[in-house]
Design a protein around this motif. Structure first.
Motif, PDB file in Angstrom:
ATOM      1  N   SER A 230       0.815  -1.209   0.000  1.00  0.00           N
ATOM      2  CA  SER A 230       0.000   0.000   0.000  1.00  0.00           C
ATOM      3  C   SER A 230       0.853   1.265   0.000  1.00  0.00           C
ATOM      4  N   GLU A 231       2.111   1.146   0.385  1.00  0.00           N
ATOM      5  CA  GLU A 231       3.029   2.278   0.346  1.00  0.00           C
ATOM      6  C   GLU A 231       3.784   2.316  -0.984  1.00  0.00           C
ATOM      7  N   ALA A 234       0.279   3.182  -5.503  1.00  0.00           N
ATOM      8  CA  ALA A 234      -0.793   4.124  -5.212  1.00  0.00           C
ATOM      9  C   ALA A 234      -2.137   3.409  -5.222  1.00  0.00           C
ATOM     10  N   HIS A 264      -5.309   0.474  -1.982  1.00  0.00           N
ATOM     11  CA  HIS A 264      -6.490   1.003  -2.654  1.00  0.00           C
ATOM     12  C   HIS A 264      -6.789   0.141  -3.877  1.00  0.00           C
ATOM     13  N   ARG A 304      -6.756   9.401  -7.079  1.00  0.00           N
ATOM     14  CA  ARG A 304      -6.129   8.547  -6.078  1.00  0.00           C
ATOM     15  C   ARG A 304      -4.668   8.922  -5.850  1.00  0.00           C
ATOM     16  N   SER A 308      -3.146  10.095  -2.294  1.00  0.00           N
ATOM     17  CA  SER A 308      -2.073   9.353  -1.629  1.00  0.00           C
ATOM     18  C   SER A 308      -0.892  10.265  -1.320  1.00  0.00           C
ATOM     19  N   LYS A 311      -1.543  12.393   1.827  1.00  0.00           N
ATOM     20  CA  LYS A 311      -1.320  11.619   3.060  1.00  0.00           C
ATOM     21  C   LYS A 311       0.153  11.546   3.407  1.00  0.00           C
ATOM     22  N   GLU A 312       0.995  11.548   2.364  1.00  0.00           N
ATOM     23  CA  GLU A 312       2.438  11.486   2.605  1.00  0.00           C
ATOM     24  C   GLU A 312       2.934  12.758   3.282  1.00  0.00           C
TER      25      GLU A 312
END
Length: 312
Positions: A230-231, A234, A264, A304, A308, A311-312
């Motif tokens: 998930s990291e 994306a 995701h 998306r 993402s 969030k980083e």
């Protein structure tokens, strides 16, 4: 064949359990072919056809069915073989792919068989690139070939594969940042090519797998090597109908694994959109989009990727 699909609505319980049902049919010989029942709307004796001037040679006419006009394609010609024969002696399988309805002329329809996706396998290696198979299986000792209908449709009625300029301008990734990575899983080489071309135009780095099983093995290998999927990715974009493991089962497996359950997931399929919206919630996918609209796909991926990075 009257009533062969009478109980199709009851078959939805198979989905999410890595199971499917195939409608078996013939073209112009003893070979048996199959198509997923969920793509089939109706099976009927071939109705009267109206010839359209300058239509593709595979399209033998159009039929007026239930207040609609549907193109009818000779499945034999569509797969590079000889015609299936006199339409008056043949059946038509009415299908829905990529939000469009079309009919395929076949010489005969046999029955429906209940199968597990683990029994559906990719075409044997060495069959070349020009075949029209998406998978093969065995029923009562007989080889059943599952036709890549998306390949047929891409040749008979090509879809727009280019992203609109305004969508592209607003969706392209920032070149100053590391290229986002997306994992895709699809058994159709045509679909993989379409999705890859679309995402690469956005500056996305694509890793493509041929089915759900391959994708899950890949993700588990990442976890074993200490990488959080998930990291790293994306998102994952998965087809639903795939040999070995379908997209619903793949999604369920990812959601049940604490080492990758934050990934995701978008399900990208030519199956019925109304039906899939409910299945998205059942298996825990994040979204569903119907194949193949490059603008919609580009917009979803862009949203998306931006989310993402925030969030980083």
């Amino acid at each position: 064949m009257a009533g062969v699909l009478d109980s199709v609505d009851q078959r939805t319980q198979l989905v999410g359990e890595n199971r499917l049902e195939l409608l078996l049919f013939r073209l112009n010989g003893p070979q048996i072919y199959g198509i997923n029942v969920f793509k089939v709307k109706e099976v009927l004796q071939c109705p009267s056809l109206t010839i359209l001037p300058k239509s593709h040679r595979v399209v033998i006419g159009v039929a007026h069915i239930r207040s609609g006009t549907i193109p009818i394609m000779d499945m034999g010609l569509a797969t590079g073989n000889v015609s299936v024969g006199d339409p008056k002696q043949c059946f038509v399988i009415i299908t829905e792919y990529n939000t469009a309805t079309q009919g395929f002329l076949v010489s005969g329809v046999e029955r429906i068989v209940n199968m597990n996706w683990e029994e559906i396998h990719p075409p044997p290696k060495g069959t070349g690139r020009e075949h029209y198979l998406t998978a093969v299986t065995e029923v009562e000792g007989r080889l059943v070939e599952i036709i890549d209908v998306e390949k047929i449709l891409s040749e008979v009625s090509p879809m727009e594969e280019t992203i609109s300029e305004d969508i592209l301008a607003s969706s392209r990734s920032d070149e100053s940042q590391e290229a986002p990575k997306v994992l895709i899983a699809d058994d159709s080489k045509i679909a993989r090519k379409q999705v890859t071309k679309c995402l690469e135009a956005l500056g996305v780095e694509v890793t493509a797998m041929n089915d759900g099983h391959q994708a899950l093995v890949h993700l588990r290998e990442m976890v074993e090597s200490g990488v959080n999927p998930s990291e790293h990715y994306a998102m994952m974009i998965s087809d639903i109908e795939m040999p070995e493991m379908d997209g619903y089962t793949l999604t369920t497996a990812v959601r049940n694994d604490p080492n990758m359950n934050k990934l995701h997931i978008i399900l990208h399929t030519s199956l019925s959109g109304v039906f899939n919206q409910s299945m998205v919630k059942k298996v825990g996918a994040d979204d569903f989009i119907a194949k193949f609209n490059p603008d919609v796909l580009a917009s979803k991926v862009s949203e998306r990727v931006k989310a993402s990075r925030v969030k980083e």
